[in-house]
Design an enzyme around this catalytic site. Structure first.
Site, PDB file in Angstrom:
ATOM      1  N   TRP A 174       0.858  -1.188   0.000  1.00 32.57           N
ATOM      2  CA  TRP A 174       0.000   0.000   0.000  1.00 32.57           C
ATOM      3  C   TRP A 174       0.903   1.251   0.000  1.00 32.57           C
ATOM      4  O   TRP A 174       1.836   1.327   0.823  1.00 32.57           O
ATOM      5  CB  TRP A 174      -0.895  -0.026   1.242  1.00 32.57           C
ATOM      6  CG  TRP A 174      -1.775   1.172   1.423  1.00 32.57           C
ATOM      7  CD1 TRP A 174      -2.486   1.821   0.455  1.00 32.57           C
ATOM      8  CD2 TRP A 174      -2.040   1.873   2.651  1.00 32.57           C
ATOM      9  NE1 TRP A 174      -3.199   2.866   1.002  1.00 32.57           N
ATOM     10  CE2 TRP A 174      -2.938   2.919   2.342  1.00 32.57           C
ATOM     11  CE3 TRP A 174      -1.622   1.710   3.966  1.00 32.57           C
ATOM     12  CZ2 TRP A 174      -3.418   3.796   3.308  1.00 32.57           C
ATOM     13  CZ3 TRP A 174      -2.096   2.585   4.928  1.00 32.57           C
ATOM     14  CH2 TRP A 174      -2.985   3.616   4.605  1.00 32.57           C
TER      15      TRP A 174
ATOM     16  N   ASP B  81      -1.692  -6.195   8.661  1.00 34.08           N
ATOM     17  CA  ASP B  81      -2.604  -5.106   8.348  1.00 34.08           C
ATOM     18  C   ASP B  81      -3.873  -5.723   7.762  1.00 34.08           C
ATOM     19  O   ASP B  81      -3.820  -6.382   6.732  1.00 34.08           O
ATOM     20  CB  ASP B  81      -1.928  -4.178   7.327  1.00 34.08           C
ATOM     21  CG  ASP B  81      -2.742  -2.917   7.059  1.00 34.08           C
ATOM     22  OD1 ASP B  81      -3.847  -2.792   7.616  1.00 34.08           O
ATOM     23  OD2 ASP B  81      -2.266  -2.064   6.281  1.00 34.08           O
TER      24      ASP B  81
ATOM     25  N   LYS C  38     -13.515   0.433   5.423  1.00 40.90           N
ATOM     26  CA  LYS C  38     -14.120  -0.176   4.233  1.00 40.90           C
ATOM     27  C   LYS C  38     -15.286  -1.094   4.613  1.00 40.90           C
ATOM     28  O   LYS C  38     -16.367  -1.008   4.046  1.00 40.90           O
ATOM     29  CB  LYS C  38     -13.070  -0.985   3.455  1.00 40.90           C
ATOM     30  CG  LYS C  38     -11.745  -0.272   3.258  1.00 40.90           C
ATOM     31  CD  LYS C  38     -11.845   0.826   2.237  1.00 40.90           C
ATOM     32  CE  LYS C  38     -10.767   1.873   2.255  1.00 40.90           C
ATOM     33  NZ  LYS C  38      -9.414   1.660   2.445  1.00 40.90           N
TER      34      LYS C  38
END
Ligand SMILES: Cc1ncc(COP(=O)(O)O)c(C=O)c1O
Length: 394
Positions: free
Chosen positions: A127, A208, A243
């Site tokens: 990311w 993560d 999300k």
């Protein structure tokens, strides 16, 4: 004072959003921005969230400080959602954080309190914000091979070789599911092989999980975390509720630390709470109160799981739709990785020049690496999108 500062380059994604917004072409498509979108192109508030917010409005009697760790109900619920019964709770500390980014930042701070210098192995690529966020916090980031760009698969052997060569005690950052940017996750067997080397080298897993529920299911997506928790003495998990609860702007996340024994757990707990006090003092409350209410109420929880399933199924079906449309237009070119990927992101697999051409000639926006957010695809625009891609790749 401020005259010594230098202007920073604009964030690439924010720049792309602005370019898309200012593009007058009605057929334009945004595949850059990192939020879920429904079939109408909206990023909706989940029904479960709306119901919890309504109940909160009526029941919340105070906005007094909650403390450095946030709400205990939220923390317990997030811990259970992440670990289920994989490990005894007396070895775990979980605190509420401002989003997944906040949780990564707290984790970095604690690692650097534990050791003066910490090497963290990160997937190549990872990311985009992992590097400035974790590197900026003072961690020493080192890449391990992950995505094979030519074949659109994970190079698991190369990844394992790199981890095998990592010094004992180093930290390894893993994406629990929906690897961002590639969307390609290890299979369960591949996870077991990766975990074997983590155990063998005594590496510290730093996981993560920003997309729990978006790959295979809420429980299924915690597979690697639970498997690791059963096998290693210590690990860190960073959760984001941005999300899967659609709570992006409310900034909800959590960080969990697994310690080797309950006494060390208590020390970590004191360090984490002390550390938080020195940075943002306390996390924001609203979004976490909503999540805590949803996870603590059987009916709301079931509704939320259904809403996560629906988001995941929409992403899956848009991947299939685009792949099918591309097969029709260019059968010689293999885009099947679109369907093998999980979550919102994957690489389209075109060159930076082709990315530029898609933007200039067709109003199709994506970041230079050709990472696309498949949530930007709809049944209405997929034909136009496939035409544009087929025209550009020739
Ligand atoms: C891999 C990954 N980790 C963490 C985050 C942080 O999410 P947030 O801080 O918005 O909760 C994101 C968001 O895009 C992400 O993709």
């Amino acid at each position: 004072m401020f005259e010594t500062l230098q202007t920073m380059p604009a964030d690439a994604i924010l720049g792309l959003i602005a370019e898309h917004r200012n593009d007058p072409r009605p057929e334009k498509i945004d595949l850059g921005v990192g939020v879920f979108r429904d079939a109408q192109g909206q990023t909706p508030i989940l029904n479960s969230v709306k119901t919890a917010e309504t109940r909160l409005l009526e029941s919340q009697a105070s906005k007094a400080y909650l403390g450095t760790a946030g709400a205990p109900e939220f923390n317990a619920a997030m811990q259970a959602l992440t670990f289920a019964d994989a490990v005894s709770g007396d070895r775990l500390v979980t605190i509420q954080t401002p989003g997944g980014s906040g949780s990564l930042r707290v984790a970095a701070g604690i690692l650097l309190r534990a050791r003066e210098s910490v090497s963290v192995w990160v997937s190549e690529p990872t990311w985009a914000n992992h590097v400035p966020l974790l590197g900026g916090a003072g961690l020493d980031l080192k890449p391990y091979p992950y995505y094979d760009t030519g074949n659109h698969v994970i190079n698991v052997e190369a990844m394992i070789d790199a981890l095998r060569a990592a010094p004992q005690g180093d930290v390894v950052l893993l994406h629990a599911c929906c690897h961002n940017p590639s969307g390609i996750d290890p299979t369960e067997d591949e996870w077991r092989a990766i975990i074997d080397v983590i155990v063998e080298r005594e590496l510290l897993p730093f996981i993560d999980m920003a997309y729990q529920g978006f790959a295979r299911g809420v429980d299924e997506d915690a597979f690697a975390i639970r498997e690791l928790a059963r096998r290693v003495p210590e690990l860190i998990v960073c959760n984001s509720c941005s999300k899967n609860f659609g709570l992006y702007r409310d900034r909800v996340g959590s960080v969990s630390f697994l310690a080797a024994d309950p006494a060390t757990r208590d020390t970590v707990d004191s360090q984490v709470n002390n550390y938080v006090r020195t940075i943002y003092s306390m996390p924001p409350d609203h979004g976490a109160a909503v999540v805590g209410m949803i996870l603590g109420d059987a009916e709301l929880r079931a509704e939320w799981v259904g809403e996560v399933d629906a988001m995941r199924e929409r992403l899956e079906s848009m991947r299939v739709l685009l792949n099918d449309a591309l097969i029709e237009r260019n059968p010689a070119r293999d885009f099947s990785h679109l369907v093998r990927a999980n979550g919102m992101f994957c690489f389209l697999g075109v060159t930076p020049d082709e990315v530029r051409q898609l933007k200039q000639d067709y109003g199709v926006y994506m970041v230079d690496s050709s990472r696309i957010n498949v949530a930007g695809i709809t049944e209405q625009n997929v034909g136009y999108l496939a035409d544009a891609i087929a025209a550009v790749v020739g």
